[in-house]
Design an enzyme around this catalytic site. Structure first.
Site, PDB file in Angstrom:
ATOM      1  N   GLU A   1      -6.264  -7.410  -0.996  1.00  0.00           N
ATOM      2  CA  GLU A   1      -6.536  -7.058   0.780  1.00  0.00           C
ATOM      3  C   GLU A   1      -7.750  -6.250   0.844  1.00  0.00           C
ATOM      4  OE1 GLU A   1      -3.227  -5.883   3.170  1.00  0.00           O
ATOM      5  OE2 GLU A   1      -4.743  -4.466   4.226  1.00  0.00           O
TER       6      GLU A   1
ATOM      7  N   GLU B   1       0.634  -1.172   0.007  1.00  0.00           N
ATOM      8  CA  GLU B   1      -0.083   0.131  -0.018  1.00  0.00           C
ATOM      9  C   GLU B   1       0.784   1.105  -0.167  1.00  0.00           C
ATOM     10  OE1 GLU B   1      -2.786  -0.306   3.083  1.00  0.00           O
ATOM     11  OE2 GLU B   1      -3.977  -1.761   2.291  1.00  0.00           O
TER      12      GLU B   1
HETATM   13  C1  IDC Z   1      -2.852  -3.417  10.495  1.00  0.00           C
HETATM   14  C2  IDC Z   1      -3.170  -4.631  11.395  1.00  0.00           C
HETATM   15  C3  IDC Z   1      -2.876  -4.357  12.755  1.00  0.00           C
HETATM   16  C4  IDC Z   1      -1.482  -3.860  12.940  1.00  0.00           C
HETATM   17  C5  IDC Z   1      -1.247  -2.796  11.990  1.00  0.00           C
HETATM   18  C6  IDC Z   1       0.385  -2.045  11.726  1.00  0.00           C
HETATM   19  O1  IDC Z   1      -4.612  -5.239  11.381  1.00  0.00           O
HETATM   20  O2  IDC Z   1      -3.000  -5.246  13.997  1.00  0.00           O
HETATM   21  O3  IDC Z   1      -1.206  -3.317  14.245  1.00  0.00           O
HETATM   22  O4  IDC Z   1      -1.642  -3.231  10.665  1.00  0.00           O
HETATM   23  O5  IDC Z   1       0.282  -0.851  11.276  1.00  0.00           O
HETATM   24  C7  IDC Z   1      -4.053  -2.175   5.713  1.00  0.00           C
HETATM   25  C8  IDC Z   1      -2.758  -2.582   5.780  1.00  0.00           C
HETATM   26  C9  IDC Z   1      -2.427  -3.723   6.806  1.00  0.00           C
HETATM   27  C10 IDC Z   1      -3.332  -3.115   8.289  1.00  0.00           C
HETATM   28  C11 IDC Z   1      -4.938  -3.020   7.919  1.00  0.00           C
HETATM   29  C12 IDC Z   1      -5.519  -2.817   9.069  1.00  0.00           C
HETATM   30  O6  IDC Z   1      -2.250  -3.138   4.591  1.00  0.00           O
HETATM   31  O7  IDC Z   1      -1.135  -3.774   7.218  1.00  0.00           O
HETATM   32  O8  IDC Z   1      -3.256  -4.115   9.132  1.00  0.00           O
HETATM   33  N1  IDC Z   1      -4.851  -2.079   6.721  1.00  0.00           N
HETATM   34  O9  IDC Z   1      -5.371  -1.536   9.384  1.00  0.00           O
HETATM   35  N2  IDC Z   1      -4.469  -1.007   4.814  1.00  0.00           N
HETATM   36  C13 IDC Z   1      -5.837  -0.812   5.110  1.00  0.00           C
HETATM   37  C14 IDC Z   1      -5.910  -1.400   6.242  1.00  0.00           C
END
Ligand code: IDC
Length: 332
Positions: A259, A171
């Site tokens: 995702e 991302e």
């Molecule tokens: C989130 C995880 C969370 C973790 C965080 C780290 O759910 O537990 O603490 O990352 O920064 C994304 C990302 C993905 C995110 C997820 C939710 O690709 O890494 O995971 N998210 O925030 N993009 C949109 C949402």
């Protein structure tokens, strides 16, 4: 007479069997990979080896360094039984023992875990997405050198595998995570991968946390086997983003929803089933691949397992969270 009927019946059975061979819904005993072969990008779609549309139905791990315990055979086969044909192995570059921020031992551990994931998914006949999970490093160029070294190594290592896809920048985000920089990065990394692996699908992230597929549709990369990432979180992202996705797909951009979550973009908060159903309808209309975040029991609503579930495989229906139940019951 009986004999003729017998022969005719035999021929019909054979023809039916051959017909099923390359269908997504495979004949008994076949696996997603044995039935569909190497996936390709053709005419703006993801298709199987025979050129028939193929819908990626995947589950993404949480960060490999956070939850290594879910990379195991029993977990993957439990997901496969519920309709998953793909595992996405999410390897963060920066956060929490990321590949680019941890030490060399950490890198070795991550590569070993990736290898375990690839081998187990392959043994089950599932597809694997190896995800270079940039996030706080919004500009993919930040770790371009490391990405090239990494992808060169693994593209070579898995050169013979038909079931591997490379997602080269999860991302991109922020001012410098713009399409111009992504293109620069992607051109370099695609070249590196293609020098050792001609055919594997390469998924390229898009600006604004892989939402701006319009930027890619207006100015796609050159070369074959390239698809683009679109990500959504149903509780935050709604109709305007669906319109953006649909416009890009209609323009012929090959998109994979590599995702998504039912929660808010934070990964937590309200799970919005009503919006998720609208997203699902759109993904089904265009046979878009979809990969759900995340395979963990973290106490956050995007997690597919209940926080109370301690099992790392062999799950029962009651082990899944609200998001998990929707995924296997509705989306797959
Ligand atoms: C989130 C995880 C969370 C973790 C965080 C780290 O759910 O537990 O603490 O990352 O920064 C994304 C990302 C993905 C995110 C997820 C939710 O690709 O890494 O995971 N998210 O925030 N993009 C949109 C949402």
């Amino acid at each position: 007479m009986k004999k003729i009927y017998g022969v005719a019946l035999g021929i019909i059975v054979l023809l039916l069997g051959a017909g099923c061979f390359f269908n997504q819904s495979a004949a008994a005993g076949a696996t997603p990979v044995s039935a569909n072969g190497r996936l390709q990008v053709k005419g703006g779609r993801i298709v199987n080896a025979k050129g028939k549309p193929f819908v990626i139905k995947g589950v993404s791990t949480h960060g490999l360094s956070w939850y290594p315990q879910y990379v195991n055979k029993s977990a993957f086969s439990s997901l496969k039984k519920r309709g998953a044909n793909t595992i996405r192995l999410a390897m963060y570059t920066e956060e929490y023992n990321g590949y680019c921020t941890g030490d060399s031992e950490n890198r070795r551990n991550l590569e070993a875990l990736l290898d375990k994931g690839v081998k187990e998914a392959t043994a089950l006949g599932m597809y694997v997405i190896i995800d270079w999970h940039i996030l706080s490093d919004g500009n993919p160029l930040t770790h371009k050198k490391e990405a090239q070294a990494f992808f060169k190594k693994i593209a070579k290592k898995y050169n013979k595998y038909k079931n591997i896809l490379f997602e080269i920048c999860n991302e991109p985000n922020g001012n410098d995570g713009n399409w111009k920089n992504i293109k620069k990065y992607a051109n370099a990394v695609v070249k590196t991968i293609r020098s050792v692996n001609k055919k594997a699908i390469i998924i390229v992230g898009t600006p604004t946390w892989s939402q701006d597929v319009d930027a890619a549709a207006a100015d796609p990369l050159k070369g074959s086997g390239i698809a683009y990432a679109f990500h959504f979180y149903a509780s935050t992202h709604k109709q305007d983003l669906r319109n953006k996705l649909e416009a890009a797909v209609k323009k012929g951009l090959p998109v994979i929803v590599s995702e998504f979550g039912l929660s808010e973009a934070s990964g937590n908060g309200v799970v919005d089933i009503k919006e998720a159903n609208k997203w699902n309808k759109l993904m089904n209309r265009y046979k878009l691949g979809r990969v759900a975040w995340s395979l963990s029991n973290k106490d956050e609503s995007s997690a597919l397992l209940k926080p109370s579930c301690q099992k790392t495989g062999g799950w029962k229906a009651s082990d899944f969270s609200k998001a998990g139940k929707w995924l296997f019951g509705v989306c797959f």
